[in-house]
Design a protein around this motif. Sequence first.
Motif, PDB file in Angstrom:
ATOM      1  N   VAL A  49     -66.244  63.774  29.714  1.00 48.75           N
ATOM      2  CA  VAL A  49     -65.233  64.103  28.714  1.00 48.75           C
ATOM      3  C   VAL A  49     -64.058  64.744  29.437  1.00 48.75           C
ATOM      4  O   VAL A  49     -64.227  65.660  30.237  1.00 48.75           O
ATOM      5  CB  VAL A  49     -65.811  65.078  27.661  1.00 48.75           C
ATOM      6  N   ARG A  50     -62.841  64.250  29.158  1.00 49.62           N
ATOM      7  CA  ARG A  50     -61.650  64.808  29.787  1.00 49.62           C
ATOM      8  C   ARG A  50     -61.337  66.162  29.160  1.00 49.62           C
ATOM      9  O   ARG A  50     -61.518  66.352  27.953  1.00 49.62           O
ATOM     10  CB  ARG A  50     -60.459  63.884  29.583  1.00 49.62           C
ATOM     11  N   PRO A  51     -60.826  67.080  29.967  1.00 56.33           N
ATOM     12  CA  PRO A  51     -60.433  68.374  29.396  1.00 56.33           C
ATOM     13  C   PRO A  51     -59.248  68.189  28.448  1.00 56.33           C
ATOM     14  O   PRO A  51     -58.401  67.328  28.641  1.00 56.33           O
ATOM     15  CB  PRO A  51     -60.025  69.210  30.613  1.00 56.33           C
ATOM     16  N   GLU A  52     -59.178  69.023  27.431  1.00 55.44           N
ATOM     17  CA  GLU A  52     -58.111  68.910  26.426  1.00 55.44           C
ATOM     18  C   GLU A  52     -56.736  69.156  27.043  1.00 55.44           C
ATOM     19  O   GLU A  52     -55.762  68.509  26.692  1.00 55.44           O
ATOM     20  CB  GLU A  52     -58.358  69.902  25.286  1.00 55.44           C
ATOM     21  N   ASN A  53     -56.643  70.109  27.960  1.00 48.53           N
ATOM     22  CA  ASN A  53     -55.355  70.463  28.555  1.00 48.53           C
ATOM     23  C   ASN A  53     -55.060  69.672  29.828  1.00 48.53           C
ATOM     24  O   ASN A  53     -54.087  69.955  30.512  1.00 48.53           O
ATOM     25  CB  ASN A  53     -55.312  71.954  28.864  1.00 48.53           C
ATOM     26  N   GLY A  54     -55.872  68.735  30.185  1.00 50.15           N
ATOM     27  CA  GLY A  54     -55.681  67.978  31.414  1.00 50.15           C
ATOM     28  C   GLY A  54     -56.384  68.648  32.589  1.00 50.15           C
ATOM     29  O   GLY A  54     -56.967  69.719  32.458  1.00 50.15           O
ATOM     30  N   TYR A  55     -56.317  68.004  33.733  1.00 52.31           N
ATOM     31  CA  TYR A  55     -57.005  68.520  34.910  1.00 52.31           C
ATOM     32  C   TYR A  55     -56.199  69.597  35.631  1.00 52.31           C
ATOM     33  O   TYR A  55     -56.725  70.487  36.247  1.00 52.31           O
ATOM     34  CB  TYR A  55     -57.328  67.379  35.873  1.00 52.31           C
ATOM     35  N   PHE A  56     -54.883  69.498  35.602  1.00 49.90           N
ATOM     36  CA  PHE A  56     -54.048  70.505  36.242  1.00 49.90           C
ATOM     37  C   PHE A  56     -52.708  70.552  35.518  1.00 49.90           C
ATOM     38  O   PHE A  56     -52.343  69.644  34.780  1.00 49.90           O
ATOM     39  CB  PHE A  56     -53.837  70.211  37.731  1.00 49.90           C
ATOM     40  N   GLU A  57     -51.977  71.621  35.776  1.00 49.45           N
ATOM     41  CA  GLU A  57     -50.682  71.804  35.129  1.00 49.45           C
ATOM     42  C   GLU A  57     -49.602  71.109  35.956  1.00 49.45           C
ATOM     43  O   GLU A  57     -49.516  71.306  37.168  1.00 49.45           O
ATOM     44  CB  GLU A  57     -50.376  73.293  35.018  1.00 49.45           C
ATOM     45  N   VAL A  58     -48.772  70.297  35.308  1.00 51.69           N
ATOM     46  CA  VAL A  58     -47.708  69.581  36.000  1.00 51.69           C
ATOM     47  C   VAL A  58     -46.557  70.549  36.224  1.00 51.69           C
ATOM     48  O   VAL A  58     -46.055  71.160  35.280  1.00 51.69           O
ATOM     49  CB  VAL A  58     -47.232  68.363  35.173  1.00 51.69           C
TER      50      VAL A  58
END
Length: 76
Positions: A49-58
């Motif tokens: 399951v992908r994290p809701e906030n994404g893997y890292f902050e752009v």
Amino acid sequence: MGYEEVEMRVEEDEGCSTPTREEYRIQVGPVPPPPPRKKPAVLPGKKRVRPENGYFEVPDLDMLFAVTPIRRQACA
């Protein structure tokens, strides 16, 4: 070829041999440990399951590629 010649050949052949007594044998060491177990395989039916906030902050790309003015020193 006489008896003496045959006897000399036998003595020469028996001169060198590998020791076979128990005290000269190589000792057997302990049994090595078994290899490590393999990790269980990921089941093909399960998906991560992908994290809701994404893997890292752009990061803000304009900030990364901003051009800074070069300060030139006056020649003396």
